[in-house]
Design an enzyme around this catalytic site. Sequence first.
Site, PDB file in Angstrom:
ATOM      1  N   ASP A   1      -0.394  -6.815  -0.148  1.00  0.00           N
ATOM      2  CA  ASP A   1       0.678  -6.403   0.767  1.00  0.00           C
ATOM      3  C   ASP A   1       0.543  -7.262   2.019  1.00  0.00           C
ATOM      4  O   ASP A   1      -0.489  -7.207   2.698  1.00  0.00           O
ATOM      5  CB  ASP A   1       0.514  -4.909   1.106  1.00  0.00           C
ATOM      6  CG  ASP A   1       1.855  -4.236   1.260  1.00  0.00           C
ATOM      7  OD1 ASP A   1       2.851  -4.941   1.492  1.00  0.00           O
ATOM      8  OD2 ASP A   1       1.898  -2.995   1.149  1.00  0.00           O
TER       9      ASP A   1
ATOM     10  N   CYS B   1      -8.360   4.093   4.051  1.00  0.00           N
ATOM     11  CA  CYS B   1      -6.940   4.396   4.255  1.00  0.00           C
ATOM     12  C   CYS B   1      -6.218   3.368   5.133  1.00  0.00           C
ATOM     13  O   CYS B   1      -6.696   2.980   6.192  1.00  0.00           O
ATOM     14  CB  CYS B   1      -6.809   5.770   4.895  1.00  0.00           C
ATOM     15  SG  CYS B   1      -5.109   6.225   5.192  1.00  0.00           S
TER      16      CYS B   1
ATOM     17  N   TYR C   1      12.708  -2.629   2.890  1.00  0.00           N
ATOM     18  CA  TYR C   1      13.398  -3.268   1.767  1.00  0.00           C
ATOM     19  C   TYR C   1      14.833  -2.736   1.733  1.00  0.00           C
ATOM     20  O   TYR C   1      15.099  -1.607   2.173  1.00  0.00           O
ATOM     21  CB  TYR C   1      12.690  -2.940   0.455  1.00  0.00           C
ATOM     22  CG  TYR C   1      11.238  -3.373   0.424  1.00  0.00           C
ATOM     23  CD1 TYR C   1      10.906  -4.698   0.151  1.00  0.00           C
ATOM     24  CD2 TYR C   1      10.220  -2.476   0.671  1.00  0.00           C
ATOM     25  CE1 TYR C   1       9.586  -5.104   0.112  1.00  0.00           C
ATOM     26  CE2 TYR C   1       8.883  -2.869   0.642  1.00  0.00           C
ATOM     27  CZ  TYR C   1       8.571  -4.182   0.358  1.00  0.00           C
ATOM     28  OH  TYR C   1       7.267  -4.578   0.335  1.00  0.00           O
TER      29      TYR C   1
HETATM   30  S1  SF4 Z   1      -5.408   6.996   1.381  1.00  0.00           S
HETATM   31 FE1  SF4 Z   1      -3.709   8.450   1.204  1.00  0.00          FE
HETATM   32  S2  SF4 Z   1      -4.715  10.439   0.830  1.00  0.00           S
HETATM   33 FE2  SF4 Z   1      -6.289   9.025   1.559  1.00  0.00          FE
HETATM   34  S3  SF4 Z   1      -6.348   9.371   3.759  1.00  0.00           S
HETATM   35 FE3  SF4 Z   1      -4.933   7.675   3.435  1.00  0.00          FE
HETATM   36  S4  SF4 Z   1      -2.900   8.625   3.309  1.00  0.00           S
HETATM   37 FE4  SF4 Z   1      -4.446  10.240   3.019  1.00  0.00          FE
END
Ligand code: SF4
Length: 441
Positions: free
Chosen positions: A366, A168, A149
């Site tokens: 997203d 994640c 951005y």
């Molecule tokens: S969600 Fe955030 S805290 Fe969890 S594994 Fe992924 S980067 Fe790490």
Amino acid sequence: MQGKTHIENCGNDEAEEEPPGKTVIISDLEEEPPGKTAANRHRFFRDIPDSIWSDWRWQFRNRITTIDELTKFIPLSTEERDQLRLVTRKYPLSITPYYLSLINLDDPDDPLKKQAIPSILEITMGRMGLEDPLEERRDSVVAGLVHRYPDRVLMVLTNICPMLCRHCTRKREWRNGGWVRTPSEVEAMLDYIRQHKAIRDVIISGGDPLTLSTQRLENIISKIRGIQHVEIIRIGTRFPVVLPQRIDNELCAMLTKYGPIRLNTQFNHYREITPEAAAACDRLLRSGVPVSNQSVLLRGVNDAVETQMKLCHGLLRIKVRPYYLFQCDEVQGTEHLRTPVEVGVKIIEGMRGYTSGLAVPTFIVDLGQGGGKVPLQPNYLVAQTEDELVLRNYQGRLFLYRNPEAQAYPELTSVASFLNETELQFEVEGAKDADRVIIRS
Ligand code: SF4
């Protein structure tokens, strides 16, 4: 964690698809107190005195990272153990004793367990999704710095996290072993920011940037603050949720020197709001660091109105702003946790009007190919005449709304014709992404 420092994906054709979680409109919500520090602490860690339990370094050193260790806490059959070993070869395991203590290990559908304990579905459904659906690599201007951005950048300082959340977004990074950006890599990022005066907002993320020592973090944050055109520093971290003891006085005293700093975290379920988590957020707030929440919508975890309502009310009670509710990204290894987009819209519809707007997050998808964040919400505009709108309220009742004269705003297109004139052409691109639709207007 961060920005949405979190990610997900997966799926295969052998696994049966579950129906989406039910969304329920509720009128009489029972308010619950924050979650409690779970009984598992005393079940599994009874010999650990408080002083050690509350030492985040001890918690970090004693993370559960192998299936053999996990079996000391969760009974697993030989077959399950073999399956999970297979999963962790691709997607490693890491859980802090603190977070483990919150899980109801006797409940196979425990919403916290789903976030922390590997599932064979991560690989059996693993053909679905992409490694890097947001194409962060493409937008990396120097190693670790994403500039997508105009006025903000994302600094990825490490791939290390106290807990490896099964959903994640940066799951692709887990197999590279633990790394932290070297001082020269950080300098290259800072140089880029110094040279680009349009950058006014720097997001520090990971992995989890609070795995770095406070001293090392201060070294980086003080240099960012020294760049005149940078107005805001944001930190993306899941520490308040998975290891709140990290938010100690030393860290807060450091952060308070370099404001404005904001912290975004990721509570996904109301049981994560424990006294320890509340205390961590309180310490941040008292240090002048506002805390916002960016939860990820997860199947079987928080895919119901009632769960979201309890989560958001709990957040407000600990003075954390419910900011975003993210659609789980289409990341390989997370498909079993993803919900149809309609679930998110229905959740917002079930909350809007039934509780304060303060408690209603913005539902965000997203986009792939680095398209950025798009907010989605229920449609409340039913029809439009030349000078009136027909609007639906949260109860489904229709109302006429007189629209003031638009003459003073010649550039305005009426909402209805705006919707009609958006004629989109659809084009399917690329064999690899054959299920993706690129929209060109
Ligand atoms: S969600 Fe955030 S805290 Fe969890 S594994 Fe992924 S980067 Fe790490």
